[in-house]
Design a protein around this motif. Structure first.
Motif: not given
Length: 217
Positions: A50-58, A101-113
């Motif tokens: 599975d995945i665990l979604l995290v997003r770096k803040i640069g 946060r917007a990118e994290l939400a996008r990836r969550t929706t896309l990857y988890r389906r």
């Protein structure tokens, strides 16, 4: 130590973790690059992937250096040493976090389906990434797993600075790392090829597993 690519690094880590085969471990990868590592480990262990979604803040103007990270469930980790060292204000951190946060939400929706994460309560979890630098994303992921009441957490990475690995080791049950160079330059420097992965690559890896927990719905 230098790896040809992420797959080679993942196979090398899998050999170190082979003792978990048959012990019902769950393997989680941090997208995007960590999913390649996790896939190799899961195949050897015959474990759920599975995945665990995290997003770096640069940093503003320097996105490759993390000053923090976001994780699923609203987790926010700030690297106070980086923030102080670069004179970053709380407003700067908040602005950068909102953008991610917007990118994290996008990836969550896309990857988890629409599928929920694999439950980890009381389970042994192998948390895999393609390397650590500041450790911010790994810290965020560990906090997510603790909130989900994971049993034993094993951080598995091919490479990272010794000082960061030592710090992360205080928050997990075990760290498995193949290379901790004294003069750490970057994660990518430890690979012969280190391409940028796309969303499609992650989806292919998640679907290409015999474990029924990750079959497409």
């Amino acid at each position: 130590m230098r790896f040809q690519d992420r797959r080679e690094a993942g196979r090398a880590l899998a050999k170190r973790l082979r003792y978990l085969r048959g012990h019902h471990a769950i393997v989680l990868g941090l997208p995007r690059g960590g999913v390649v590592i996790a896939k190799e480990i899961a195949d050897v262990l015959d474990a759920p992937l599975d995945i665990l979604l995290v997003r770096k803040i640069g940093l503003p103007g320097g996105p490759e250096l993390a000053m923090g990270a976001l994780g699923e469930g609203g987790v926010l980790v700030t690297d106070h040493d980086v923030v102080r060292g670069w004179g970053i204000t709380p407003a700067d951190v908040a602005t950068a976090a909102d953008a991610q946060r917007a990118e994290l939400a996008r990836r969550t929706t896309l990857y988890r389906r629409g599928r929920p994460p694999i439950p980890v309560t009381g389970q042994t979890v192998v948390l895999a990434d393609d390397g650590v630098a500041t450790g911010s994303t790994a810290s965020a992921a560990i906090r997510v797993l603790r909130a989900r009441q994971a049993g034993k957490i094993i951080l598995a990475v091919p490479v990272g600075p010794e000082s960061v690995l030592d710090r992360l080791g205080r928050d997990v049950d075990q760290v498995v790392c193949l290379s901790a160079p004294h003069r750490f330059r970057s994660v990518g420097h430890s690979y012969g090829t280190f391409p940028q992965l796309e969303d499609a690559d992650v989806l292919t890896l998640l679907d290409d597993t015999p474990n029924p927990l990750r079959r497409p719905s």
